[in-house]
Design an enzyme around this catalytic site. Structure first.
Site, PDB file in Angstrom:
ATOM      1  N   TYR A  86      13.266  -7.716  -0.895  1.00 33.63           N
ATOM      2  CA  TYR A  86      13.920  -8.877  -1.272  1.00 33.63           C
ATOM      3  C   TYR A  86      15.546  -8.991  -0.725  1.00 33.63           C
ATOM      4  O   TYR A  86      16.137 -10.038  -0.214  1.00 33.63           O
ATOM      5  CB  TYR A  86      14.071  -9.151  -2.875  1.00 33.63           C
ATOM      6  N   THR A 132       2.979   1.653  -2.858  1.00 33.65           N
ATOM      7  CA  THR A 132       2.857   0.141  -3.154  1.00 33.65           C
ATOM      8  C   THR A 132       1.404  -0.012  -3.742  1.00 33.65           C
ATOM      9  O   THR A 132       1.128  -0.926  -4.642  1.00 33.65           O
ATOM     10  CB  THR A 132       3.208  -0.579  -2.223  1.00 33.65           C
ATOM     11  N   THR A 133       0.299   0.561  -3.080  1.00 36.10           N
ATOM     12  CA  THR A 133      -1.180   0.274  -3.570  1.00 36.10           C
ATOM     13  C   THR A 133      -1.089   0.865  -4.920  1.00 36.10           C
ATOM     14  O   THR A 133      -2.160   0.398  -5.358  1.00 36.10           O
ATOM     15  CB  THR A 133      -2.078   1.035  -2.595  1.00 36.10           C
ATOM     16  N   TYR A 188       8.407   3.277   5.994  1.00 41.23           N
ATOM     17  CA  TYR A 188       7.279   2.281   5.943  1.00 41.23           C
ATOM     18  C   TYR A 188       7.568   0.931   6.147  1.00 41.23           C
ATOM     19  O   TYR A 188       8.642   0.277   5.341  1.00 41.23           O
ATOM     20  CB  TYR A 188       6.819   2.399   4.417  1.00 41.23           C
ATOM     21  N   LYS A 231       5.124   4.792   8.965  1.00 39.47           N
ATOM     22  CA  LYS A 231       3.877   4.061   8.731  1.00 39.47           C
ATOM     23  C   LYS A 231       4.105   2.736   9.042  1.00 39.47           C
ATOM     24  O   LYS A 231       4.824   1.926   8.610  1.00 39.47           O
ATOM     25  CB  LYS A 231       3.480   4.189   7.222  1.00 39.47           C
ATOM     26  N   ARG A 262       5.156  -7.979   3.171  1.00 33.34           N
ATOM     27  CA  ARG A 262       5.322  -7.650   1.956  1.00 33.34           C
ATOM     28  C   ARG A 262       6.903  -7.706   1.630  1.00 33.34           C
ATOM     29  O   ARG A 262       7.208  -8.179   0.523  1.00 33.34           O
ATOM     30  CB  ARG A 262       4.594  -6.396   1.437  1.00 33.34           C
ATOM     31  N   ILE A 266      -2.705   5.918   6.748  1.00 34.33           N
ATOM     32  CA  ILE A 266      -2.392   5.669   5.160  1.00 34.33           C
ATOM     33  C   ILE A 266      -3.076   4.421   4.788  1.00 34.33           C
ATOM     34  O   ILE A 266      -2.859   3.470   5.012  1.00 34.33           O
ATOM     35  CB  ILE A 266      -0.700   5.628   4.926  1.00 34.33           C
TER      36      ILE A 266
END
Length: 296
Positions: free
Chosen positions: A109, A46-47, A135, A164, A140, A206
């Protein structure tokens, strides 16, 4: 055996000014991390702005990273999606290209139930035969992976080996380790909580911070594992002001700005992400310099 121990960088995706992927710069970044202490590359997480990469770009970027790293350190592919079918297809392709592991964010979502999470991860793990890192980042995605769900997945599915954890909830994290008898590989998803997670049996982090301070982030973990808990803790605490500035706007806005300030030419962000405000940019630049990082 863990996919990696220590600091895995949640690598940004560098773009040209026209927002196409800058593969020359990505190659430079990959080589830099392989030679400056980073223990694993996490590509297209995502980063790395995975949500605004096309599927073709996503898979090309993962394949490029695997080919350029050449086995020097593990490459973990971020292939999570809010579609189970898409996640399966991208995960299978990443495994075929040689990814050492997969990082799978919870479907966003959709807000599926815990049963839905079990069904989703089970379906992906059945098709993509590589070590999988769950994750959990509800801030988010809107979906938290409950400790009981993590434990059930880890117990029942051989290639679900790690999590994570970015909930920020130390009680939840401790519960995960208790329910798995400490056997799941735990990685911090928050740079300001590396030491707390290592203290309950974590394998590393991470990291967003590792984009700008790879050796430092590696050393936080290395000192802890060597028994220098006091030294490791000091490094963690000393980094807090910079970490706060790296998250003063939504990730990866600040870290990409930091890399540009350092001369990395990481390029622009893809909308709907927008450039950092002038006030925050000035604060970030000041903190980078205070941390000893030279700006361009």
């Amino acid at each position: 055996m863990a996919i990696f121990t220590g600091s895995g960088v949640a690598l940004v995706t560098p773009f040209h000014e026209d927002e196409s992927i800058n593969y020359d710069k990505l190659d430079e970044m990959l080589d830099y991390h392989c030679t400056h202490g980073t223990d694993s590359i996490i590509i297209c997480g995502t980063t790395g702005e995975s949500s605004t990469l096309s599927e073709e770009e996503h898979m090309e970027c993962i394949k490029f990273a695997i080919e350029r790293v050449k086995g020097r350190i593990p490459v973990i592919a971020g292939t999570g999606s809010n579609s189970t079918y898409t996640t399966i297809q991208m995960s299978k392709e990443a495994v075929e290209d040689g990814a050492d592991g997969l990082l799978l964010v919870t479907p966003y979502y959709n807000k599926c139930t815990q049963d839905g999470l079990i069904a989703h991860y089970t379906a992906v793990a059945k098709e993509a035969k590589a070590p999988i890192i769950l994750y959990s980042v509800a801030s988010r995605t809107g979906v938290n992976i409950a400790p009981e769900t993590v434990a059930a997945l880890h117990k029942n599915i051989e290639n679900i080996v790690a999590v994570k954890e970015a909930s920020g909830n130390i009680s939840q994290i401790s519960k995960i380790m208790q329910l798995t008898d400490g056997k799941i590989d735990l990685y911090s998803g928050n740079d300001d909580q590396i030491i707390p997670l290592l203290s309950v049996g974590g394998k590393g982090v991470i990291s967003v911070l590792a984009n700008v301070a790879p050796q430092y982030t590696h050393d936080i973990c290395a000192k802890f594992f060597e028994g220098d808990v006091k030294g490791s803790c000091k490094m963690q605490l000393d980094a807090i002001p910079l970490i706060e500035k790296l998250f003063c706007e939504v990730n990866p806005i600040p870290v990409k700005k930091a890399l540009n300030l350092m001369g990395w030419q990481a390029g622009p962000l893809r909308m709907p992400l927008t450039e950092m405000t002038e006030a925050h940019t000035a604060q970030l630049a000041k903190e980078l310099e205070a941390f000893g990082i030279k700006l361009a």
